[in-house]
Design a protein around this motif. Structure first.
Motif, short mmCIF file in Angstrom:
data_model
loop_
_atom_site.label_atom_id
_atom_site.label_comp_id
_atom_site.label_asym_id
_atom_site.label_seq_id
_atom_site.Cartn_x
_atom_site.Cartn_y
_atom_site.Cartn_z
N PHE A 166 -18.25 -12.32 1.93
CA PHE A 166 -16.80 -12.11 1.80
C PHE A 166 -16.39 -10.85 1.03
O PHE A 166 -15.25 -10.72 0.64
CB PHE A 166 -16.19 -13.34 1.11
N ASP A 167 -17.30 -9.95 0.78
CA ASP A 167 -17.00 -8.77 -0.04
C ASP A 167 -16.47 -9.18 -1.42
O ASP A 167 -15.52 -8.60 -1.93
CB ASP A 167 -16.00 -7.84 0.67
N HIS A 168 -17.09 -10.17 -2.02
CA HIS A 168 -16.69 -10.57 -3.38
C HIS A 168 -17.42 -9.72 -4.42
O HIS A 168 -17.89 -10.20 -5.45
CB HIS A 168 -16.90 -12.07 -3.60
N ASP A 169 -17.52 -8.48 -4.09
CA ASP A 169 -17.88 -7.31 -4.89
C ASP A 169 -17.71 -7.56 -6.40
O ASP A 169 -16.57 -7.54 -6.90
CB ASP A 169 -16.87 -6.24 -4.38
N ASN A 170 -18.83 -7.74 -7.11
CA ASN A 170 -18.71 -8.25 -8.49
C ASN A 170 -18.52 -7.14 -9.52
O ASN A 170 -19.29 -7.02 -10.46
CB ASN A 170 -19.94 -9.07 -8.84
N ILE A 171 -17.45 -6.35 -9.35
CA ILE A 171 -17.31 -5.15 -10.17
C ILE A 171 -16.14 -5.21 -11.15
O ILE A 171 -15.77 -4.20 -11.71
CB ILE A 171 -17.17 -3.90 -9.27
N THR A 172 -15.53 -6.39 -11.33
CA THR A 172 -14.41 -6.45 -12.27
C THR A 172 -14.93 -6.26 -13.69
O THR A 172 -16.12 -6.40 -13.95
CB THR A 172 -13.67 -7.79 -12.15
N SER A 173 -14.01 -5.92 -14.62
CA SER A 173 -14.41 -5.56 -15.99
C SER A 173 -15.24 -6.65 -16.65
O SER A 173 -15.04 -7.84 -16.39
CB SER A 173 -13.21 -5.33 -16.90
N ILE A 174 -16.11 -6.22 -17.52
CA ILE A 174 -16.92 -7.13 -18.33
C ILE A 174 -16.49 -6.92 -19.78
O ILE A 174 -16.50 -5.80 -20.29
CB ILE A 174 -18.42 -6.79 -18.15
N ILE A 175 -16.08 -8.02 -20.42
CA ILE A 175 -15.59 -7.94 -21.80
C ILE A 175 -16.58 -8.66 -22.71
O ILE A 175 -16.96 -9.81 -22.42
CB ILE A 175 -14.18 -8.56 -21.90
N THR A 176 -17.02 -8.00 -23.78
CA THR A 176 -17.88 -8.71 -24.73
C THR A 176 -16.99 -9.37 -25.78
O THR A 176 -15.98 -8.80 -26.22
CB THR A 176 -18.88 -7.76 -25.41
N ALA A 177 -17.34 -10.60 -26.18
CA ALA A 177 -16.53 -11.35 -27.14
C ALA A 177 -17.47 -12.29 -27.90
O ALA A 177 -18.42 -12.83 -27.32
CB ALA A 177 -15.46 -12.16 -26.42
N ASP A 178 -17.19 -12.45 -29.19
CA ASP A 178 -17.97 -13.40 -29.98
C ASP A 178 -17.18 -14.70 -30.03
O ASP A 178 -16.10 -14.77 -30.60
CB ASP A 178 -18.26 -12.83 -31.36
#
Lengths: 555, 104
Positions: free
Chosen positions: A294-306
């Protein structure tokens, strides 16, 4: 390397204008915007609160600047030492951040055939700066370094070729003194990679291919030991954890979209890969959508959080993924901690927390083996797309522009995808979108632990811009009809709006100079949705790029 | 090029139901080629917001040569597709565009 370290120490003792250092990025002072995502966690949260819910109605333009370009402006501005650095597809400019006056303007030129392999907007998404240089990518897949004072080219490296389906649109980052970039082109059968350069010289340090070849790890997850496997582009910007010294990068879809000839998990497509910035060594990976049709292209932002997860302090990462789930992973080992839908999701019933694998519905299984038409949600555009969301670490809420439409989906017969060559279109599917014209999108305040929205605001045309959240209690974003808006982060109400001349597909940032807070954003419609999608709501929004900076009106 | 198209059309006119089926198949193939190569700028299912790219549904029946020339050589900001799309690809695209044109 030794030389570089001593240089950094030297600068730390004798700071000079235009010599932004590794320490500066680490400190992430709210006065500047030194890296993509506004800080290394990429949460786009600013401590600044001089502009806040009580005075935002006094926000007015301080200046605007024409980018003299009509193809769309998606770049995140960089603000350093009183200068705003903006990238467009055909130029890089340095502007006086207080007046908007141009300091330098360096054109980017590329062969006309380049755009044949640019699927998703004739755009650029931003720059990195480090030790007196500005780094950016170009549509014809070059990585270039400019002198930050003069705009003169210091080095230029050809990374990929349009004939192989490769283009570049993303912003690079600096991680542990290394310049790291991704590339685009899964829609043209390119073989994805992430690569690193010495920022001083442009010497390539390593290249990690996101799609293996026989003998590589993951080759068994493709037919024919991945001999001809392609896709897995890396067209947005990864996130760096300086304590762990690891970069997390989102990997795109397999090629072609049509899955009939590629049974298997298709590593590392639609995964997050954790890499060592000095060597490119893979520390772990986690795959969101194996065998994705489905072109669910996994390129959305990655946020690091504690975060505290089940009572335990956890070094986590959050990804509001294109496949419709919001994921929380343990970023030390890639273990899945939670995955919940934040939009309507029908391709999977959920994600198995034990195995980390999605639970496919019957329609999805059908799409992987037959040429029948199915209906599925979200569409190939995803539940959100490249435009970054923000995250308030105090409230643990993500502010996300969501896409709320599904699609009818039908793979083409196998004969049509059997002999595709790199550089040719690699979709091989028939798609009809399912729109609700009252709300093709929302701005949502999402709890990443549950996927549930604390509030949501509907938009006729989906927002295609980044969001920014501030300690002043405001969420900033822009609309495709050109309004720059500020939303009360608690109430979910639009409390300020300004009509810019074109649609906004940029990334708002905030910064401070001489005790005054400013907000900067690009306006300029374009990008894949506007070019590709008939939308009756956008008939009266002309193209044309501008940079806007706002400040509080003075008495 | 034009003669190739005329030939194709003539075959369609002269022949039986099977050939009409072929003409539909060519438009169907053209639709998928369009989605892969053209829809990015010209819009999903030939519809766009007309701010940048030409609305291909405005092409008239006698503009086949104009279409092939533009695709082969490029036009304004459109790149050349020479060597990427074959003659047959162009004919299939034309069949798809004509089947959905404003003026059929």
């Amino acid at each position: 390397m030794k030389k570089q370290i001593s240089l950094m120490v030297g600068l730390a003792f004798a700071p000079q204008a235009h010599a932004q250092t590794a320490q500066d990025i680490l400190k992430a002072s709210p006065e500047s915007v030194l890296t993509y995502g506004m800080n290394y966690s990429q949460n786009r949260f600013s401590q600044l609160d001089k502009i806040n819910t009580t005075n935002v109605r006094k926000l007015v333009p301080a200046w605007s600047y024409s980018l003299n370009n009509n193809t769309g402006e998606e770049a995140q501005p960089i603000i350093y030492d009183g200068t705003a650095y903006i990238t467009s597809q055909n130029k890089t400019v340095a502007l006086d951040a207080l007046t908007g006056r141009e300091i330098w303007n360096t054109p980017v030129e590329y062969p006309p055939a380049t755009t044949r392999v640019v699927c998703c907007g004739i755009v650029n998404r931003g720059a990195a700066i480090y030790e007196g240089k500005l780094f950016r990518t170009t549509l014809d897949a070059r990585v270039i370094a400019l002198d930050i004072k003069t705009g003169k080219e210091v080095w230029s490296v050809k990374s990929g070729d349009a004939n192989d389906g490769i283009a570049m649109t993303g912003a690079p980052i600096i991680a542990n003194g290394v310049l790291i970039t991704g590339m685009a082109g899964a829609e043209y059968g390119s073989r994805g990679y992430i690569e690193a350069y010495d920022p001083q010289t442009g010497k390539q340090l390593w290249r990690f291919y996101t799609v293996p070849r026989p003998g590589d790890k993951g080759a068994e997850s493709w037919p024919d030991n991945a001999s001809n496997a392609s896709g897995g582009s890396t067209w947005t910007t990864g996130t760096y954890d300086p304590d762990m010294d690891v970069v997390f990068w989102g990997i795109g879809n397999p090629a072609p979209w049509n899955p009939l000839l590629r049974p298997g998990d298709n590593l590392y497509t639609n995964a997050i890969v954790a890499l060592k910035p000095k060597t490119g060594e893979v520390v772990w990976h986690y795959q969101m959508s194996p065998t994705d049709p489905f072109d669910h292209d996994n390129i959305t932002s990655i946020i690091t959080a504690d975060l505290t997860v089940e009572g335990k302090p956890t070094k986590a990462l959050i990804q509001v993924a294109r496949n419709g789930f919001v994921y929380i992973l343990d970023r030390t080992n890639g273990k899945l901690l939670s995955a919940n839908p934040y939009v309507k999701v029908t391709w999977a019933k959920g994600v198995d927390l034990e195995t980390g694998r999605p639970i496919w519905t019957d329609a999805t299984k059908k799409a992987m083996t037959l040429t029948d038409e199915i209906e599925t949600w979200p569409s190939n555009s995803g539940g959100t797309n490249w435009f970054p969301y923000s995250y308030d670490p105090r409230k643990q809420i993500a502010y996300v522009n969501t896409l709320d439409f599904g699609m009818k989906y039908q793979p083409a017969p196998i004969e049509e995808i059997r002999n595709l060559k790199p550089g040719q279109g690699h979709r091989g599917v028939k798609i009809t979108k399912l729109y609700n014209d009252n709300a093709r999108g929302h701005l949502r305040a999402i709890d990443p632990f549950t996927g549930k929205a604390k509030w949501e605001i509907p938009f006729k045309s989906p927002n295609w811009a980044g969001t920014l959240v501030t300690a002043g209690g405001l969420v900033f974003t822009g609309t495709l009809t050109g309004e720059m808006i500020a939303v009360d982060a608690e109430q979910g109400k639009i409390i300020w709006s300004f009509q810019t001349p074109s649609g906004i597909i940029g990334q708002p940032v905030t910064w401070e100079k001489d005790g005054k807070q400013y907000v900067t954003v690009t306006s300029g419609t374009g990008g894949v949705y506007v070019m590709n999608t008939p939308d009756p709501n956008l008939k009266h929004t002309p193209a044309g790029g501008t940079v806007f900076t706002f400040k509080l009106m003075e008495d | 090029m034009r003669s190739a198209f005329l030939q194709l059309a003539a075959v369609g006119l002269l022949c039986s139901t099977a050939s009409i089926c072929n003409a539909q198949a060519t438009a169907a193939r053209g639709e998928r080629l369009y989605a892969d190569n053209c829809s990015t700028c010209h819009g999903e299912e030939l519809q766009n917001n007309s701010t940048v790219a030409f609305d291909l549904r405005r092409l008239k029946a006698d503009e086949h040569e104009r279409f092939v020339t533009s695709v082969t050589n490029g036009k304004n900001t459109m790149p050349s597709w020479d060597g990427v799309l074959s003659d047959q690809d162009k004919e299939d695209l034309w069949a798809y565009i004509r089947a959905n044109a404003n003026d059929r």
